[in-house]
Design a protein around this motif. Structure first.
Motif, PDB file in Angstrom:
ATOM      1  N   THR A 289       0.823  -1.211   0.000  1.00 15.35           N
ATOM      2  CA  THR A 289       0.000   0.000   0.000  1.00 15.35           C
ATOM      3  C   THR A 289       0.859   1.264   0.000  1.00 15.35           C
ATOM      4  O   THR A 289       0.417   2.311  -0.486  1.00 15.35           O
ATOM      5  N   ARG A 290       2.063   1.194   0.537  1.00 17.35           N
ATOM      6  CA  ARG A 290       2.936   2.373   0.560  1.00 17.35           C
ATOM      7  C   ARG A 290       3.428   2.761  -0.830  1.00 17.35           C
ATOM      8  O   ARG A 290       3.877   3.881  -1.048  1.00 17.35           O
ATOM      9  N   LEU A 291       3.341   1.831  -1.774  1.00 19.31           N
ATOM     10  CA  LEU A 291       3.871   2.083  -3.116  1.00 19.31           C
ATOM     11  C   LEU A 291       2.825   2.661  -4.072  1.00 19.31           C
ATOM     12  O   LEU A 291       3.092   2.796  -5.262  1.00 19.31           O
ATOM     13  N   LYS A 292       1.665   3.016  -3.553  1.00 18.10           N
ATOM     14  CA  LYS A 292       0.646   3.606  -4.428  1.00 18.10           C
ATOM     15  C   LYS A 292       1.096   4.980  -4.893  1.00 18.10           C
ATOM     16  O   LYS A 292       1.568   5.804  -4.098  1.00 18.10           O
ATOM     17  N   LEU A 293       0.946   5.232  -6.189  1.00 19.88           N
ATOM     18  CA  LEU A 293       1.362   6.503  -6.767  1.00 19.88           C
ATOM     19  C   LEU A 293       0.317   7.577  -6.508  1.00 19.88           C
ATOM     20  O   LEU A 293      -0.890   7.338  -6.662  1.00 19.88           O
ATOM     21  N   ARG A 294       0.751   8.744  -6.122  1.00 20.76           N
ATOM     22  CA  ARG A 294      -0.167   9.866  -5.909  1.00 20.76           C
ATOM     23  C   ARG A 294      -0.614  10.436  -7.258  1.00 20.76           C
ATOM     24  O   ARG A 294       0.149  10.459  -8.226  1.00 20.76           O
ATOM     25  N   GLN A 295      -1.839  10.915  -7.275  1.00 23.55           N
ATOM     26  CA  GLN A 295      -2.379  11.502  -8.498  1.00 23.55           C
ATOM     27  C   GLN A 295      -2.088  13.007  -8.542  1.00 23.55           C
ATOM     28  O   GLN A 295      -1.634  13.601  -7.564  1.00 23.55           O
ATOM     29  N   ARG A 296      -2.354  13.586  -9.699  1.00 22.71           N
ATOM     30  CA  ARG A 296      -2.132  15.026  -9.872  1.00 22.71           C
ATOM     31  C   ARG A 296      -3.069  15.828  -8.982  1.00 22.71           C
ATOM     32  O   ARG A 296      -4.175  15.391  -8.643  1.00 22.71           O
ATOM     33  N   GLN A 297      -2.615  17.013  -8.612  1.00 21.80           N
ATOM     34  CA  GLN A 297      -3.412  17.918  -7.789  1.00 21.80           C
ATOM     35  C   GLN A 297      -3.597  19.250  -8.513  1.00 21.80           C
ATOM     36  O   GLN A 297      -2.818  19.593  -9.414  1.00 21.80           O
ATOM     37  N   LEU A 298      -4.603  19.981  -8.106  1.00 22.75           N
ATOM     38  CA  LEU A 298      -4.881  21.300  -8.658  1.00 22.75           C
ATOM     39  C   LEU A 298      -4.803  22.338  -7.547  1.00 22.75           C
ATOM     40  O   LEU A 298      -5.355  22.127  -6.455  1.00 22.75           O
ATOM     41  N   LEU A 368      -6.255  23.756  -2.402  1.00 26.52           N
ATOM     42  CA  LEU A 368      -5.576  22.644  -3.063  1.00 26.52           C
ATOM     43  C   LEU A 368      -6.583  21.519  -3.216  1.00 26.52           C
ATOM     44  O   LEU A 368      -7.248  21.131  -2.250  1.00 26.52           O
ATOM     45  N   LEU A 369      -6.695  21.010  -4.454  1.00 34.38           N
ATOM     46  CA  LEU A 369      -7.669  19.965  -4.761  1.00 34.38           C
ATOM     47  C   LEU A 369      -6.952  18.680  -5.163  1.00 34.38           C
ATOM     48  O   LEU A 369      -5.893  18.719  -5.799  1.00 34.38           O
ATOM     49  N   GLU A 370      -7.556  17.550  -4.826  1.00 34.71           N
ATOM     50  CA  GLU A 370      -7.077  16.250  -5.267  1.00 34.71           C
ATOM     51  C   GLU A 370      -8.248  15.470  -5.836  1.00 34.71           C
ATOM     52  O   GLU A 370      -9.420  15.795  -5.592  1.00 34.71           O
ATOM     53  N   SER A 371      -7.945  14.447  -6.596  1.00 31.82           N
ATOM     54  CA  SER A 371      -9.013  13.614  -7.147  1.00 31.82           C
ATOM     55  C   SER A 371      -9.789  12.949  -6.013  1.00 31.82           C
ATOM     56  O   SER A 371      -9.216  12.543  -4.992  1.00 31.82           O
ATOM     57  N   ALA A 372     -11.089  12.833  -6.184  1.00 32.20           N
ATOM     58  CA  ALA A 372     -11.910  12.191  -5.161  1.00 32.20           C
ATOM     59  C   ALA A 372     -11.554  10.724  -4.996  1.00 32.20           C
ATOM     60  O   ALA A 372     -11.885  10.124  -3.968  1.00 32.20           O
ATOM     61  N   SER A 373     -10.871  10.147  -5.976  1.00 35.46           N
ATOM     62  CA  SER A 373     -10.462   8.745  -5.878  1.00 35.46           C
ATOM     63  C   SER A 373      -9.066   8.577  -5.278  1.00 35.46           C
ATOM     64  O   SER A 373      -8.591   7.445  -5.149  1.00 35.46           O
ATOM     65  N   GLU A 374      -8.416   9.688  -4.932  1.00 29.98           N
ATOM     66  CA  GLU A 374      -7.070   9.608  -4.364  1.00 29.98           C
ATOM     67  C   GLU A 374      -7.118   8.883  -3.020  1.00 29.98           C
ATOM     68  O   GLU A 374      -7.847   9.252  -2.104  1.00 29.98           O
TER      69      GLU A 374
END
Length: 643
Positions: A289-298, A368-374
């Motif tokens: 689980t630690r290796l999950k890649l973070r998604q883009r943010q706005l 700061l926004l992130e994807s709701a699926s993050e």
């Protein structure tokens, strides 16, 4: 932060201190700054007061050390918004305070002043838990129970399965030594280590612990008309994979955990040591689980008051024809992660808008926004707790008398692992440690006895026996004899002692077995080997030589009694003679001691002669008392030489 803009705000401010609540009209607030994140907030507010009589209670409360609670609500008075968003509510505790008085005249020879108050405050967890550094040991408890015990005035929503799991032990090692880890650091570390969620709902003033981020709610549409600028933030990719290494000798394993963006040959290795496969599997899942890649943010900066809720946790959707079609995140549900807000009153003087509930402000505002699926959880920077801590413990073994030397080894029915039990008197808790040889090689089996003092290393969820820190009663020999001793058995009345010491600079080895009134002695000294078997009718066993001080004199007394008893057991007649002459022997000890050194060379021959005489002593019972006296005198001389 972005572009400044002008807008009217309706601010509500109340302070509670010492049981009294003070309400400050919004127009008096001249500055407000807020850094609000998903895990909490920090803020500062400045306001003026002009009527000293009305201000007196607040002024008095301000100077006292009582805890001050601050509540701020931020709302817009924009007529262009038919349905304005809900007020942003912040409830926190004061961290620091400042007061400035500005003289504006005199009345009846007394200076009149305006007072400018400044409070810096934050959410309760940051204020209280960052100063909370407990050192505690809990057994058979859960993290939920622990958090409930330490929540102080915080409101907690504990909706995380991991928190409900009963654990054999939990240790808090957050004392006043370096590196200064607080309970707040501990909570963040625990959540991060177990890949949970720790978030703060500023509207409810409540902290959530959960398995995953909340996904409910309808995303509010946000158009670009009130947005000044939008930036896309790209998180740095992870360039490593992971490996979990189980270092147990019976079945070592190395399990790789792949990650698509990893560079070949680059790893983060984690070493565990457990014979239980399921525990190794749990660690592998955690590292994956630690290796999950973070998604883009706005990052969105506003040029007008936003028309929708923008506090952390709120859901937004960038939709509408005016957004660029290529914009990252367009038409996607986005979650607010952080909010940065600052407002300065246009009328900054102490008399401006003193009684008004609203005022005009110059503001900067960005989110700061992130994807709701993050799935990744943003946490504040924290210090990792330092383990283990070291305390003293006593080996636990039920049954018997308190001074008995019993041991207890417990086998877990599920895992077949064996443990010792240790009681930690500081908290009166009993913990388990692996039943291992500790500092002895595997050829020796010396389990720790009941009530033995030991040094215990307390890790977060396990304990370890480091070393022994005291000798059991009776095993330590006096320094004058330079002796060594091995004491085996469960009590003074049922034991075997192996002793090696020096008597008159000569090495002496002795084995003493005691079982109630039954004793056996084997002694090897200079030029002699002595064996004794004795049974006493007394219920109490004789005091062992290792428990008498000084060692040398006690050994001499023990040897004297042993020789006399040995002679008596070999010959009934000689035993009677010894009983009759014992008083004379004790009286003659001083004189015989003077001749001991000169007669040392004759000891061996006289001992042999005494043993030879003992063989015929039984047949000579009827002989004259003179012959018995001569034999007694010869035995006395031999005994003295042995001493």
């Amino acid at each position: 932060m972005g572009k400044t803009f002008h807008d009217d705000l309706r601010l509500e401010l109340s302070l509670t201190a010492g049981g009294a609540t003070f309400t400050i009209p919004g127009g008096r607030i001249k500055h407000l700054s807020v850094q609000l994140a998903s895990h909490g907030f920090t803020a500062a507010v400045t306001f003026w007061t002009s009527l000293e009589k009305q201000d007196a209670p607040l002024f008095a409360a301000f100077q006292k050390p009582e805890l001050i609670q601050v509540r701020v609500a931020i709302a817009t008075e924009d007529p262009e918004l038919p349905s304005p968003p809900a007020p942003i509510v912040l409830t926190g505790l004061v961290r620091s305070r400042r007061l400035v008085a500005e003289v504006h005249g005199t009345f009846q020879d007394t200076q009149r002043v305006f007072r400018r108050y400044t409070f810096e405050f934050a959410d309760a967890a940051q204020v209280l838990w960052r100063q909370h550094r407990p050192v505690e040991l809990h057994t058979n408890t859960s993290m939920k129970e622990l958090l409930e015990a330490h929540k102080a005035s915080l409101q907690l929503a504990l909706d995380w399965t991991e928190l409900k799991r009963k654990q054999p032990m939990i240790c808090l090692g957050l004392g006043a030594d370096e590196p200064g880890v607080s309970f707040y650091d501990y909570v963040c570390w625990y959540v991060d280590s177990h890949q949970g969620v720790f978030s703060y709902d500023n509207q409810k003033n409540e902290y959530l612990f959960a398995d995953s981020k909340p996904s409910s709610g309808q995303a509010a549409p946000l158009g670009p008309l009130r947005v000044h600028r939008t930036r896309v933030l790209l998180p740095p990719p992870i360039r490593h994979a992971a490996r979990v290494l189980n270092a147990v000798a019976q079945a070592p394993t190395t399990t790789p955990i792949e990650q698509p963006q990893a560079v070949q040959g680059t790893y983060h290795d984690v070493v565990v040591r457990t014979p239980l496969a399921n525990r190794a599997d749990e660690r592998q899942k955690l590292e994956k689980t630690r290796l999950k890649l973070r998604q883009r943010q706005l990052q969105v900066a506003f040029k007008r008051y936003p028309p929708v809720d923008v506090f952390p946790g709120a859901l937004l959707r960038l939709e509408g024809a005016m957004w660029p079609k290529s914009l990252t995140g367009r038409d996607d549900d986005m979650r607010v992660v952080e909010m940065d807000f600052e407002a300065h009153a246009e009328g900054a003087g102490p008399n401006d808008n003193q009684q008004d509930l609203q005022a005009a402000y110059i503001m900067r505002w960005s989110v700061l926004l992130e994807s709701a699926s993050e799935a990744a959880v943003p946490l504040p920077a924290y210090r990792v707790p330092r383990y283990p801590i070291h305390v003293e413990g006593l080996v636990h073994s039920p049954g018997g008398e308190p001074e008995d030397r019993r041991y207890l080894i417990v086998e877990d029915e599920k895992t077949s692992l064996t443990d010792y039990r240790l009681t930690v008197p500081l908290w009166n808790k009993t913990v388990s440690v692996p039943a291992e040889p500790i500092h002895m090689p595997g050829q020796f089996f010396f389990p720790p006895y009941k009530n033995t003092r030991v040094l215990v290393a307390l890790h977060h969820e396990r304990a370890e026996l480091l070393r022994f820190i005291d000798w059991k009663e009776g095993v330590r020999t006096p320094q004058s004899g330079q002796g060594d001793q091995l004491l085996l058995g469960e009590s003074k009345s049922s034991q075997t002692a192996l002793t090696h010491d020096f008597q008159e600079d000569k090495p002496v080895w002795r084995m003493l077995r005691t079982s109630g009134g039954d004793t056996q002695v084997i002694r090897m000294g200079e030029g002699n080997l002595f064996i004794q078997v004795k049974e006493s009718q007394a219920s109490a066993a004789p005091t062992p030589t290792y428990d008498v001080s000084p060692q040398v004199e006690a050994a001499k007394g023990d040897l004297s009694a042993s020789v006399g008893d040995s002679l008596g057991q070999t010959s009934a007649a000689f035993q009677g003679a010894m009983a009759a002459s014992r008083a004379k022997m004790q009286g003659a000890q001083a004189a015989m001691k003077a001749a001991m050194k000169a007669a040392r060379a004759e000891v061996g021959a006289k001992v042999a002669a005494a043993k030879s005489g003992m063989q015929g002593a039984s047949a000579k019972l009827s002989q004259s008392s003179g012959q018995l006296s001569a034999a007694s005198e010869s035995a006395k001389a031999s005994l003295q030489k042995l001493r």
